[in-house]
Write an enzyme that holds these catalytic residues in place. Sequence first.
Site, PDB file in Angstrom:
ATOM      1  NE  ARG A  71      -6.601   5.394 -14.158  1.00 51.65           N
ATOM      2  CZ  ARG A  71      -6.003   5.091 -12.940  1.00 51.65           C
ATOM      3  NH1 ARG A  71      -6.339   4.781 -12.002  1.00 51.65           N
ATOM      4  NH2 ARG A  71      -4.525   5.494 -13.104  1.00 51.65           N
ATOM      5  CG  PHE A  98      -6.727  -1.547  -1.853  1.00 48.72           C
ATOM      6  CD1 PHE A  98      -7.535  -2.629  -1.674  1.00 48.72           C
ATOM      7  CD2 PHE A  98      -5.406  -1.619  -2.105  1.00 48.72           C
ATOM      8  CE1 PHE A  98      -6.981  -3.861  -2.063  1.00 48.72           C
ATOM      9  CE2 PHE A  98      -4.920  -2.892  -2.600  1.00 48.72           C
ATOM     10  CZ  PHE A  98      -5.762  -3.851  -2.545  1.00 48.72           C
ATOM     11  CG  LEU A 117      -1.389  -4.691  -0.924  1.00 47.16           C
ATOM     12  CD1 LEU A 117      -1.860  -5.733   0.077  1.00 47.16           C
ATOM     13  CD2 LEU A 117      -1.516  -4.847  -2.123  1.00 47.16           C
ATOM     14  CD  GLU A 176       2.528  -3.560   5.987  1.00 49.75           C
ATOM     15  OE1 GLU A 176       3.583  -3.589   6.645  1.00 49.75           O
ATOM     16  OE2 GLU A 176       1.403  -4.101   6.453  1.00 49.75           O
ATOM     17  CD1 TRP A 236       3.997   4.595  -0.251  1.00 50.98           C
ATOM     18  CD2 TRP A 236       3.710   6.635  -0.986  1.00 50.98           C
ATOM     19  NE1 TRP A 236       5.240   5.309  -0.169  1.00 50.98           N
ATOM     20  CE2 TRP A 236       5.095   6.672  -0.523  1.00 50.98           C
ATOM     21  CE3 TRP A 236       3.348   7.842  -1.413  1.00 50.98           C
ATOM     22  CZ2 TRP A 236       5.844   7.657  -0.661  1.00 50.98           C
ATOM     23  CZ3 TRP A 236       4.183   8.891  -1.454  1.00 50.98           C
ATOM     24  CH2 TRP A 236       5.628   8.786  -1.112  1.00 50.98           C
ATOM     25  CB  THR A 246      -5.533   6.506  -3.494  1.00 54.39           C
ATOM     26  OG1 THR A 246      -4.153   6.239  -4.351  1.00 54.39           O
ATOM     27  CG2 THR A 246      -6.569   7.742  -4.394  1.00 54.39           C
ATOM     28  CB  ALA A 277      -7.095  -1.481  -9.793  1.00 58.15           C
ATOM     29  CG  LEU A 300       3.081  21.410 -25.693  1.00 59.36           C
ATOM     30  CD1 LEU A 300       2.473  20.889 -24.392  1.00 59.36           C
ATOM     31  CD2 LEU A 300       2.023  22.267 -26.614  1.00 59.36           C
ATOM     32  CD  GLU A 306      -3.698  -0.682  -8.741  1.00 58.47           C
ATOM     33  OE1 GLU A 306      -3.489  -1.644  -8.824  1.00 58.47           O
ATOM     34  OE2 GLU A 306      -4.407  -0.046  -7.888  1.00 58.47           O
TER      35      GLU A 306
END
Length: 388
Positions: free
Chosen positions: A95, A134, A136, A138, A167, A169, A247, A343, A368
């Site tokens: 995603r 993208f 943005l 730092e 960081w 992506t 996003a 589990l 985000e």
Amino acid sequence: MPDYRGLDFLLLDELFTEEQRMARDTVREFVSKEFLPRLQAHVRQDGSFPMELVPQLAELGLFGTNLHGYGCAGLDNVAYGLVMQELERGDSGLRSFASVQGSLVMYPIHAYGSEEQKERWLPELAAGRAIGCFGLTEPDFGSHASGMLTRAERKGDGWLLNGTKRWITNGTLADVAVVWARTEDGIRGFLVERGMPGFEARDIKGKFSLRASVTSELFLQDVEVPEANRLPDAAGMKGPLSCLTQARYGISWGALGAAMACYDEVLEYSRDRIVQGGPLAGKQLTQAKLVHMLNEITKGQLLAYRVAQLKDEGKLHHTMVSMAKRNNVDIALDVARVARDLLGANGIVDDYQAMRHMVNLETVRTYEGTHDVHTLILGEHITGHRAI
Ligand SMILES: Cc1cc2nc3c(=O)[nH]c(=O)nc-3n(C[C@H](O)[C@H](O)[C@H](O)COP(=O)(O)OP(=O)(O)OC[C@H]3O[C@@H](n4cnc5c(N)ncnc54)[C@H](O)[C@@H]3O)c2cc1C
């Protein structure tokens, strides 16, 4: 992996159009048949994404799904949300790949780019022939990105960019990076292209989370960027923040997909697993946990659906997206943790999904806008006081 059943306790399916259901079901099948069988190898190899699937992702219209024209699919925001839900049912890394390409790279070009930039980049990005990232965040400015140190100074007809973004992506995969930099007129956005002298990307390794995703650092040292590569209509932090709203909207649906995958897996497991002479599912404590999951996912679905309607009606305020992202990621992380617990020891190996989703969702909680940052955004909105 057994067939995935999804979760629709309040019959939301009846509210979806045929086109919306078809978009969801197509991606659901793609994730089951094409993505999940490949995933384990990529998770075990930190920082790798199944790039061979990019043409299929593009073919399915998963890059810029809710954008119009320039080769984009132009679906409504419910269909887009459902698509994001299904992608993250596979993995948050999948995603993320689509979110970055669509909401953080194609959206700013679509919203703030020149006609020439749109015609050059959008059809290529929609077709997956070009990949974007993208820039943005730092090293020293994440939540408060407006403090960024990356600078763009006028040089002749163009610009000189200097700084470091971290960081990011898909940084090392990208043909084009949307880089936000401080100028003497405030924050502006630039399209920095692979191969521009002085521009370099390096991967960050050792991640516990989002392992099937490439995360990078971008270095810009005296990179000459022509004026034609500046996004002409982006001015101030509104530019990057509006991309983040897009996003974050997708994430609010995506996180539900991860939660639904965990619920589906553990419900089946608890029926089969025998403890103390009977199925785990027949224990009161187990049922309390499963009902809690069902409850929270269902409330999250209603929230996402209403936000989608408001987005399509042009009534969306960014604080509504903050609420949806904050809530749905939070409950998804909770669901993943409880599923992992149910589990037992099996929950710690990658034959089962819950722990992978759980550690992925730790990133989703941070990026985000962190959970806390969205709390502060909502707090300021309702009180009128910016908290310190
Ligand atoms: C895998 C991954 C992929 C990413 N992809 C991208 C990308 O593609 N592009 C991009 O630009 N960025 C990307 N990011 C960066 C991400 O957006 C930032 O990590 C995020 O904004 C948080 O910034 P930070 O890590 O510097 O944390 P910080 O801002 O240092 O926050 C640390 C802690 O402080 C809290 N905090 C912050 N401000 C306050 C306050 N005022 N009051 C109280 N508490 C506060 C936070 O909630 C958090 O708990 C990615 C991150 C990850 C992990």
